[in-house]
Design a protein around this motif. Structure first.
Motif, PDB file in Angstrom:
ATOM      1  N   ARG A 292      -7.328  -2.739  -4.119  1.00  0.00           N
ATOM      2  CA  ARG A 292      -6.871  -1.736  -5.087  1.00  0.00           C
ATOM      3  C   ARG A 292      -5.443  -1.271  -4.837  1.00  0.00           C
ATOM      4  O   ARG A 292      -4.805  -0.704  -5.729  1.00  0.00           O
ATOM      5  CB  ARG A 292      -7.805  -0.524  -5.068  1.00  0.00           C
ATOM      6  CG  ARG A 292      -9.265  -0.836  -5.332  1.00  0.00           C
ATOM      7  CD  ARG A 292     -10.130   0.379  -5.037  1.00  0.00           C
ATOM      8  NE  ARG A 292      -9.961   0.806  -3.648  1.00  0.00           N
ATOM      9  CZ  ARG A 292     -10.472   1.936  -3.133  1.00  0.00           C
ATOM     10  NH1 ARG A 292     -11.195   2.742  -3.923  1.00  0.00           N
ATOM     11  NH2 ARG A 292     -10.280   2.241  -1.869  1.00  0.00           N
ATOM     12  N   THR A 293      -4.956  -1.500  -3.615  1.00  0.00           N
ATOM     13  CA  THR A 293      -3.646  -0.958  -3.235  1.00  0.00           C
ATOM     14  C   THR A 293      -2.700  -1.973  -2.620  1.00  0.00           C
ATOM     15  O   THR A 293      -1.486  -1.718  -2.562  1.00  0.00           O
ATOM     16  CB  THR A 293      -3.820   0.182  -2.200  1.00  0.00           C
ATOM     17  OG1 THR A 293      -4.483  -0.347  -1.030  1.00  0.00           O
ATOM     18  CG2 THR A 293      -4.637   1.331  -2.765  1.00  0.00           C
ATOM     19  N   ASP A 294      -3.203  -3.113  -2.157  1.00  0.00           N
ATOM     20  CA  ASP A 294      -2.427  -3.993  -1.290  1.00  0.00           C
ATOM     21  C   ASP A 294      -1.738  -5.150  -2.014  1.00  0.00           C
ATOM     22  O   ASP A 294      -1.347  -6.134  -1.388  1.00  0.00           O
ATOM     23  CB  ASP A 294      -3.323  -4.541  -0.173  1.00  0.00           C
ATOM     24  CG  ASP A 294      -3.774  -3.436   0.783  1.00  0.00           C
ATOM     25  OD1 ASP A 294      -3.421  -2.272   0.545  1.00  0.00           O
ATOM     26  OD2 ASP A 294      -4.481  -3.745   1.753  1.00  0.00           O
TER      27      ASP A 294
ATOM     28  N   ARG B 150      -6.762   2.417  -7.818  1.00  0.00           N
ATOM     29  CA  ARG B 150      -7.887   3.096  -7.180  1.00  0.00           C
ATOM     30  C   ARG B 150      -8.723   3.883  -8.185  1.00  0.00           C
ATOM     31  O   ARG B 150      -9.956   3.900  -8.095  1.00  0.00           O
ATOM     32  CB  ARG B 150      -7.380   4.016  -6.070  1.00  0.00           C
ATOM     33  CG  ARG B 150      -6.921   3.277  -4.812  1.00  0.00           C
ATOM     34  CD  ARG B 150      -6.318   4.197  -3.788  1.00  0.00           C
ATOM     35  NE  ARG B 150      -5.028   4.711  -4.240  1.00  0.00           N
ATOM     36  CZ  ARG B 150      -4.221   5.443  -3.490  1.00  0.00           C
ATOM     37  NH1 ARG B 150      -4.579   5.767  -2.257  1.00  0.00           N
ATOM     38  NH2 ARG B 150      -3.065   5.855  -3.955  1.00  0.00           N
TER      39      ARG B 150
ATOM     40  N   ASP C 294      -7.265  -3.778   1.193  1.00  0.00           N
ATOM     41  CA  ASP C 294      -7.838  -3.069   0.053  1.00  0.00           C
ATOM     42  C   ASP C 294      -7.232  -3.671  -1.212  1.00  0.00           C
ATOM     43  O   ASP C 294      -6.030  -3.554  -1.450  1.00  0.00           O
ATOM     44  CB  ASP C 294      -7.527  -1.577   0.145  1.00  0.00           C
ATOM     45  CG  ASP C 294      -8.271  -0.743  -0.899  1.00  0.00           C
ATOM     46  OD1 ASP C 294      -8.545  -1.265  -2.000  1.00  0.00           O
ATOM     47  OD2 ASP C 294      -8.553   0.436  -0.618  1.00  0.00           O
TER      48      ASP C 294
ATOM     49  N   ARG D 288       0.835  -1.210   0.000  1.00  0.00           N
ATOM     50  CA  ARG D 288       0.000   0.000   0.000  1.00  0.00           C
ATOM     51  C   ARG D 288       0.865   1.254   0.000  1.00  0.00           C
ATOM     52  O   ARG D 288       0.519   2.256  -0.637  1.00  0.00           O
ATOM     53  CB  ARG D 288      -0.923  -0.013   1.229  1.00  0.00           C
ATOM     54  CG  ARG D 288      -1.984   1.072   1.225  1.00  0.00           C
ATOM     55  CD  ARG D 288      -2.868   0.985   2.452  1.00  0.00           C
ATOM     56  NE  ARG D 288      -3.558  -0.306   2.564  1.00  0.00           N
ATOM     57  CZ  ARG D 288      -4.408  -0.610   3.551  1.00  0.00           C
ATOM     58  NH1 ARG D 288      -4.639   0.279   4.518  1.00  0.00           N
ATOM     59  NH2 ARG D 288      -4.998  -1.797   3.585  1.00  0.00           N
TER      60      ARG D 288
ATOM     61  N   THR E  48     -16.806  -3.012  -4.745  1.00  0.00           N
ATOM     62  CA  THR E  48     -16.226  -3.301  -3.430  1.00  0.00           C
ATOM     63  C   THR E  48     -14.859  -3.943  -3.584  1.00  0.00           C
ATOM     64  O   THR E  48     -14.702  -4.888  -4.352  1.00  0.00           O
ATOM     65  CB  THR E  48     -17.145  -4.242  -2.631  1.00  0.00           C
ATOM     66  OG1 THR E  48     -18.422  -3.621  -2.482  1.00  0.00           O
ATOM     67  CG2 THR E  48     -16.562  -4.542  -1.255  1.00  0.00           C
ATOM     68  N   ALA E  49     -13.870  -3.434  -2.859  1.00  0.00           N
ATOM     69  CA  ALA E  49     -12.489  -3.916  -2.995  1.00  0.00           C
ATOM     70  C   ALA E  49     -11.987  -4.561  -1.716  1.00  0.00           C
ATOM     71  O   ALA E  49     -10.809  -4.465  -1.371  1.00  0.00           O
ATOM     72  CB  ALA E  49     -11.571  -2.770  -3.398  1.00  0.00           C
ATOM     73  N   THR E  50     -12.887  -5.230  -0.984  1.00  0.00           N
ATOM     74  CA  THR E  50     -12.503  -5.900   0.251  1.00  0.00           C
ATOM     75  C   THR E  50     -12.830  -7.381   0.156  1.00  0.00           C
ATOM     76  O   THR E  50     -13.571  -7.823  -0.719  1.00  0.00           O
ATOM     77  CB  THR E  50     -13.234  -5.295   1.463  1.00  0.00           C
ATOM     78  OG1 THR E  50     -14.654  -5.419   1.265  1.00  0.00           O
ATOM     79  CG2 THR E  50     -12.872  -3.833   1.633  1.00  0.00           C
TER      80      THR E  50
ATOM     81  N   ASP F 146      -1.078   1.041  -8.105  1.00  0.00           N
ATOM     82  CA  ASP F 146      -2.404   0.890  -7.515  1.00  0.00           C
ATOM     83  C   ASP F 146      -3.444   1.102  -8.612  1.00  0.00           C
ATOM     84  O   ASP F 146      -3.136   1.616  -9.692  1.00  0.00           O
ATOM     85  CB  ASP F 146      -2.629   1.824  -6.321  1.00  0.00           C
ATOM     86  CG  ASP F 146      -2.786   3.283  -6.718  1.00  0.00           C
ATOM     87  OD1 ASP F 146      -3.769   3.614  -7.409  1.00  0.00           O
ATOM     88  OD2 ASP F 146      -1.933   4.100  -6.335  1.00  0.00           O
TER      89      ASP F 146
END
Length: 291
Positions: free
Chosen positions: A80-82, A104, A78, A17, A68-70, A102
């Motif tokens: 989108r970033t992890d 996002r 996340d 992230r 949803t990104a979880t 990322d």
């Protein structure tokens, strides 16, 4: 009181992230790792059907609701970033050959994320058995070699013309059965090899590429004297299916070798199954599959 120390998986996700870890995730956490594919909602039923029809190449672990990104595979993460790096496709064409850090801005309310099992998950078990994959022993460690085979996928919906992608690890010929036994129990993480030896490479249609060290994804690692190549299903397969199908719109994915690292222990297939049962909820999103 000092904060509770973070697990290797949590620490790795936070490093991704913060963009301080941007390379392969092989052997960096003893937990289940996953490939990521993010599609416009209209393609979700076709992709679920593709996974159901090709479970070795595409073992589906989780589907997100639109936008949803979880995931319950890692609380607080996340998608989108992890991950260390991502790929972006537009109308089936790769836009980011070196990857991006990322996604996002690209992940919209009309996108559905899919997590697919990864063979990196069983590498810790191989290491503990005295069979560490050779790409992890390189300095610096390399990304596992991956090859696009000539073996067709069973098509589903808009996904036609795709082929199986495999990852390769080289082992002494006399230890292949041990490698098969170790990895077989990781069924949701590609399981045991789909082929091994030079005859296996011929059947997959990749013998010449392997002999020449010409990888399609990842980095080459040689097959030494007395060793044979061993091949597993690979979660890059869906990315090839996207390119072959030339589906319209923005599609997002992990960069090959740069996985999502979950909190579920790699050996805990039972725990993973309990999470996967929640996917029944996602049937409302995906419509239960498509011909």
């Amino acid at each position: 009181m000092s904060p509770k120390p973070k697990t290797p998986a949590e620490s790795l996700r936070l490093a991704c992230r913060a963009n301080t870890h941007t390379t392969s995730t092989s052997l960096l956490a003893p937990t289940i790792q996953a490939n990521l594919l993010v599609l416009p909602t209209r393609y979700a039923p076709s992709f679920r059907a593709l996974c159901a029809r090709n479970p070795v190449s595409c073992p589906l672990l989780w589907t997100t609701p639109p936008g949803t990104a979880t995931t319950p595979l890692a609380a607080g993460a996340d998608l989108r970033t992890d991950l260390p790096k991502y790929n972006i496709y537009v109308d089936g064409v790769l836009q980011s050959p070196r990857g991006v850090l990322d996604i996002r801005e690209e992940w919209s309310g009309d996108h559905v994320g899919f997590l697919i099992g990864c063979s990196y998950s069983f590498e810790t078990a191989l290491e503990r058995a005295g069979l560490p994959p050779k790409h992890t022993l390189c300095v610096p460690a390399r990304t596992v070699p991956m090859f696009r085979t000539t073996v067709p996928l069973c098509p589903a919906g808009v996904f036609t013309g795709g082929v199986m992608v495999v990852s390769m690890r080289a082992y002494p010929a006399g230890r292949v059965e041990e490698v098969r036994d170790i990895t077989r129990r990781f069924g949701r993480q590609h399981g045991e090899p789909v082929a091994w030896g030079w005859e296996g490479a011929e059947r997959l249609g990749i013998a010449e590429k392997v002999r020449g060290g010409k990888v399609d994804f990842g980095e080459w690692v040689e097959v030494g004297e007395g060793e044979v190549p061993v091949f597993w299903g690979c979660g890059v397969t869906p990315q090839v299916a996207v390119m072959e199908s030339r589906i319209e719109g923005v599609v997002l994915s992990h960069f090959p070798g740069c996985m999502f690292v979950s909190d579920v222990p790699a050996e805990d297939e039972a725990g993973l199954e309990s999470v996967i049962k929640i996917l029944d909820v996602a049937e409302e999103v995906c419509g239960g599959g498509e011909d």
